[in-house]
Write a protein that holds these residues in place. Structure first.
Motif, mmCIF file in Angstrom:
data_model
loop_
_atom_site.group_PDB
_atom_site.id
_atom_site.type_symbol
_atom_site.label_atom_id
_atom_site.label_comp_id
_atom_site.label_asym_id
_atom_site.label_seq_id
_atom_site.Cartn_x
_atom_site.Cartn_y
_atom_site.Cartn_z
ATOM 1 N N LEU A 344 36.917 17.101 59.345
ATOM 2 C CA LEU A 344 37.726 17.501 58.195
ATOM 3 C C LEU A 344 39.062 18.087 58.628
ATOM 4 C CD1 LEU A 344 34.977 19.040 55.923
ATOM 5 C CD2 LEU A 344 36.347 17.018 55.428
ATOM 6 N N LEU A 345 39.051 18.854 59.694
ATOM 7 C CA LEU A 345 40.307 19.421 60.190
ATOM 8 C C LEU A 345 41.275 18.310 60.583
ATOM 9 C CD1 LEU A 345 41.890 21.970 60.888
ATOM 10 C CD2 LEU A 345 40.855 21.899 63.167
ATOM 11 N N ASP A 346 40.762 17.255 61.175
ATOM 12 C CA ASP A 346 41.617 16.111 61.513
ATOM 13 C C ASP A 346 42.189 15.470 60.243
ATOM 14 O OD1 ASP A 346 41.114 16.498 64.191
ATOM 15 O OD2 ASP A 346 39.530 14.979 64.307
ATOM 16 N N ASP A 347 41.371 15.411 59.183
ATOM 17 C CA ASP A 347 41.846 14.875 57.905
ATOM 18 C C ASP A 347 42.926 15.772 57.305
ATOM 19 O OD1 ASP A 347 39.993 12.841 58.148
ATOM 20 O OD2 ASP A 347 38.555 13.740 56.754
ATOM 21 N N TYR A 348 42.726 17.074 57.414
ATOM 22 C CA TYR A 348 43.598 18.048 56.752
ATOM 23 C C TYR A 348 44.901 18.299 57.517
ATOM 24 C CZ TYR A 348 39.526 19.504 53.893
ATOM 25 O OH TYR A 348 38.464 19.548 53.030
ATOM 26 N N ARG A 349 44.873 18.117 58.812
ATOM 27 C CA ARG A 349 45.971 18.562 59.670
ATOM 28 C C ARG A 349 47.355 18.049 59.240
ATOM 29 N NH1 ARG A 349 45.328 20.790 64.719
ATOM 30 N NH2 ARG A 349 43.188 19.969 64.830
ATOM 31 N N PRO A 350 47.534 16.758 58.940
ATOM 32 C CA PRO A 350 48.884 16.299 58.558
ATOM 33 C C PRO A 350 49.422 17.004 57.310
ATOM 34 C CG PRO A 350 47.433 14.441 59.023
ATOM 35 C CD PRO A 350 46.564 15.648 58.952
ATOM 36 N N TYR A 351 48.540 17.352 56.387
ATOM 37 C CA TYR A 351 48.959 18.016 55.149
ATOM 38 C C TYR A 351 49.271 19.487 55.402
ATOM 39 C CZ TYR A 351 46.892 13.717 53.465
ATOM 40 O OH TYR A 351 46.605 12.379 53.261
ATOM 41 N N LEU A 352 48.502 20.102 56.277
ATOM 42 C CA LEU A 352 48.766 21.507 56.622
ATOM 43 C C LEU A 352 50.076 21.646 57.374
ATOM 44 C CD1 LEU A 352 45.117 22.392 57.641
ATOM 45 C CD2 LEU A 352 46.348 23.293 55.663
ATOM 46 N N GLN A 353 50.433 20.649 58.163
ATOM 47 C CA GLN A 353 51.712 20.687 58.875
ATOM 48 C C GLN A 353 52.880 20.559 57.903
ATOM 49 O OE1 GLN A 353 50.463 17.630 61.853
ATOM 50 N NE2 GLN A 353 51.304 19.058 63.356
ATOM 51 N N GLN A 354 52.653 19.916 56.758
ATOM 52 C CA GLN A 354 53.709 19.871 55.748
ATOM 53 C C GLN A 354 53.931 21.247 55.135
ATOM 54 O OE1 GLN A 354 53.585 16.554 52.882
ATOM 55 N NE2 GLN A 354 52.058 15.558 54.206
ATOM 56 N N LEU A 355 52.862 22.031 55.041
ATOM 57 C CA LEU A 355 52.991 23.384 54.507
ATOM 58 C C LEU A 355 53.578 24.336 55.539
ATOM 59 C CD1 LEU A 355 49.581 23.690 52.606
ATOM 60 C CD2 LEU A 355 51.852 23.361 51.596
ATOM 61 N N SER A 356 53.262 24.107 56.805
ATOM 62 C CA SER A 356 53.789 24.953 57.882
ATOM 63 C C SER A 356 53.906 24.119 59.148
ATOM 64 C CB SER A 356 52.867 26.152 58.132
ATOM 65 O OG SER A 356 53.317 26.884 59.251
ATOM 66 N N PRO A 357 55.116 23.830 59.593
ATOM 67 C CA PRO A 357 55.301 23.008 60.798
ATOM 68 C C PRO A 357 54.671 23.615 62.050
ATOM 69 C CG PRO A 357 57.347 23.164 59.559
ATOM 70 C CD PRO A 357 56.399 24.138 58.937
ATOM 71 N N THR A 358 54.445 24.934 62.046
ATOM 72 C CA THR A 358 53.866 25.587 63.227
ATOM 73 C C THR A 358 52.349 25.691 63.140
ATOM 74 O OG1 THR A 358 54.122 27.803 62.239
ATOM 75 C CG2 THR A 358 55.959 26.942 63.560
ATOM 76 N N PHE A 359 51.736 24.973 62.192
ATOM 77 C CA PHE A 359 50.305 25.119 61.973
ATOM 78 C C PHE A 359 49.486 24.918 63.241
ATOM 79 C CE2 PHE A 359 46.270 22.864 61.329
ATOM 80 C CZ PHE A 359 45.537 23.896 60.750
ATOM 81 N N ASN A 360 49.774 23.875 64.005
ATOM 82 C CA ASN A 360 48.959 23.568 65.182
ATOM 83 C C ASN A 360 48.946 24.712 66.190
ATOM 84 O OD1 ASN A 360 48.014 21.048 64.391
ATOM 85 N ND2 ASN A 360 49.788 19.964 65.213
ATOM 86 N N THR A 361 50.073 25.354 66.398
ATOM 87 C CA THR A 361 50.131 26.452 67.366
ATOM 88 C C THR A 361 49.605 27.752 66.772
ATOM 89 O OG1 THR A 361 52.443 26.850 66.738
ATOM 90 C CG2 THR A 361 52.045 25.438 68.649
ATOM 91 N N ASP A 362 49.607 27.853 65.433
ATOM 92 C CA ASP A 362 49.114 29.073 64.784
ATOM 93 C C ASP A 362 47.597 29.106 64.653
ATOM 94 O OD1 ASP A 362 51.607 30.194 64.442
ATOM 95 O OD2 ASP A 362 51.896 29.357 62.435
ATOM 96 N N LEU A 363 46.961 27.946 64.689
ATOM 97 C CA LEU A 363 45.523 27.873 64.429
ATOM 98 C C LEU A 363 44.716 28.515 65.549
ATOM 99 C CD1 LEU A 363 43.187 26.790 62.662
ATOM 100 C CD2 LEU A 363 43.285 24.693 64.034
ATOM 101 N N LYS A 364 43.843 29.462 65.161
ATOM 102 C CA LYS A 364 42.914 30.098 66.096
ATOM 103 C C LYS A 364 41.510 29.509 65.969
ATOM 104 C CE LYS A 364 43.039 34.540 66.635
ATOM 105 N NZ LYS A 364 43.002 35.997 66.345
ATOM 106 N N GLU A 365 41.099 29.276 64.730
ATOM 107 C CA GLU A 365 39.756 28.763 64.504
ATOM 108 C C GLU A 365 39.663 28.216 63.084
ATOM 109 O OE1 GLU A 365 35.079 30.216 65.007
ATOM 110 O OE2 GLU A 365 36.631 31.695 64.510
ATOM 111 N N ALA A 366 38.854 27.200 62.916
ATOM 112 C CA ALA A 366 38.552 26.667 61.588
ATOM 113 C C ALA A 366 37.044 26.752 61.377
ATOM 114 C CB ALA A 366 39.022 25.217 61.463
ATOM 115 N N LEU A 367 36.648 27.300 60.239
ATOM 116 C CA LEU A 367 35.245 27.430 59.872
ATOM 117 C C LEU A 367 34.996 26.627 58.602
ATOM 118 C CD1 LEU A 367 34.956 31.295 60.352
ATOM 119 C CD2 LEU A 367 34.261 29.536 61.986
#
Length: 432
Positions: A344-367
């Motif tokens: 699901l995180l792989d599905d969500y990632r492109p959309y989350l990057q639209q909300l915040s370009p730094t999402f990938n480096t900001d992510l600590k954990e997904a539950l």
């Protein structure tokens, strides 16, 4: 009287509190989970001061049943309210739409559509009983009153994302229940709802209520003397049978039906959707404009709502982490419901990057948290098919989120309906 209550959500806690006022009652609360709170429960992190819900939770200033319950428990000081910012994501932009004035500024629909929308929302706020609207399909009613433009831009994307194939079957009473009680300020409790549930359990234990956590009810049977027997299973234990004078189930119909064969549990009018909530632990905020609640009105996004918890509750309670909920409703049979957190995180990632370009480096954990029944479906004339407190088996009672129509869930409504059931039981047993 020996009473078993199956489930330890807030409704079950409220029912056990009221029934414990009769000192002759021996009450056992049995829950398959290891902690109380039901869908409002959560988890702890050793770095945090407060617990956090698995699925986002808050209450409204209009939630009187919840406030009264806390007052009765001498826990009213645990509740506080804060004004939050709610917004809508549309065509790549975030628009604040949480008041009549912000709606008037929403330039993506015409001024005439904005005025029509505002008038209908005002009507729903003052209408005291939304069940009067249950003969109307919400999609048809909103198109006719607010206009096609407002429907297509503001409401249809949410109905499509939330209800999918049921989009045009949901009744207008459900929509009224989403609008009528809503308040600008939202309520939360000190330490989180898990901590509150644990405080309530402590109070109830002092009143003599017994709790059995991490205990699965496997079966309910009735004998000729109207005694009810529960088959219980704890981890690494042999099944145990216990008999009771009265049993209250707080389980939804699909779960309840696994325990006992009741005709009222087979109605096709008691359908519901599951919830799949992803919680992101981030180094920095995802929504940097201060929005707490973001409705996603974009086509084909894989989640319908974003809740930035730390734009509501201070991150100081969570070691300065930004905590973001991604909400999604779907049928438990949907292939997406079976996906792992990484898929699901792989599905969500492109959309989350639209909300915040730094999402990938900001992510600590997904539950990821799932529950197969979190949203009862409200069809036209739904009130004709509502379940009753008394089941077809003597001394077996039922109260759950499917009893709170036209509302679909919520701590306040769970408490209100459960206390109503407890009053009914107390009156009936006092007569007997």
């Amino acid at each position: 009287m020996k009473i078993a209550i199956i489930g330890a959500g807030f409704g079950a806690l409220a029912a056990s509190f009221d029934l414990s006022q009769d000192q002759q009652n021996q009450i056992e609360v049995i829950d398959a989970q290891s902690v109380p709170g039901g869908m409002a429960s959560g988890f702890e992190n050793q770095a945090w001061d407060w617990s956090l819900e698995e699925h986002y939770h808050h209450v409204f200033t209009t939630d009187q049943a919840f406030k009264d319950f806390l007052t009765d428990l001498h826990l009213a000081d645990q509740l506080f309210f804060k004004k939050v910012k709610s917004s809508t994501l549309y065509q790549g932009q975030i628009f604040q739409i949480d008041s009549p004035w912000s709606l008037l500024r929403f330039s993506k629909i015409s001024l005439f559509s904005r005025l029509r929308t505002g008038l209908v929302l005002a009507f729903l706020k003052i209408l005291p009983n939304g069940v009067l609207l249950e003969n109307f399909q919400a999609s048809h009613f909103l198109k006719q009153t607010m206009g096609q433009e407002a429907w297509q831009v503001i409401w249809e994307p949410l109905f499509q994302a939330k209800f999918a194939r049921f989009k045009d079957q949901i009744n207008m009473a459900w929509f009224w229940a989403r609008v009528h009680p809503r308040s600008a300020q939202l309520g939360y409790v000190k330490g989180g709802f898990k901590r509150l549930a644990e405080l309530i359990v402590q109070r109830l234990k002092k009143a003599g209520v017994h709790f059995e956590f991490a205990t699965q009810v496997q079966q309910i049977t009735a004998d000729e003397n109207q005694r009810l027997t529960l088959t219980l299973l704890k981890a690494n234990h042999q099944p145990e049978k216990r008999s009771y004078d009265l049993v209250i189930s707080t389980l939804t119909a699909p779960v309840f039906a696994r325990l006992i064969d009741l005709p009222e549990l087979k109605s096709n009018k008691l359908q519901g959707l599951g919830a799949m909530t992803m919680l992101l632990r981030l180094k920095n905020k995802l929504l940097k404009d201060g929005t707490y609640w973001l409705n996603v009105n974009e086509q084909n996004w894989p989640f319908v709502a974003v809740g930035e918890h730390d734009n509501y509750i201070s991150s100081e309670h969570y070691k300065q982490e930004s905590l973001v909920y991604l909400g999604r409703y779907l049928e438990a049979s949907d292939p997406a419901y079976r996906k792992s957190v990484q898929e699901l995180l792989d599905d969500y990632r492109p959309y989350l990057q639209q909300l915040s370009p730094t999402f990938n480096t900001d992510l600590k954990e997904a539950l990821l948290f799932k529950t197969p029944f979190a949203q009862p479906l409200s069809f036209t004339q739904q009130s004709r098919f509502l379940p009753k407190f008394e089941t077809s088996v003597a001394n077996l009672y039922w109260v759950c989120m499917q009893h709170v129509y036209p509302f679909d869930r919520g701590i306040n409504h769970a408490i209100k309906s459960a206390r109503k059931l407890a009053q009914h039981v107390r009156m009936k047993t006092s007569v007997l």
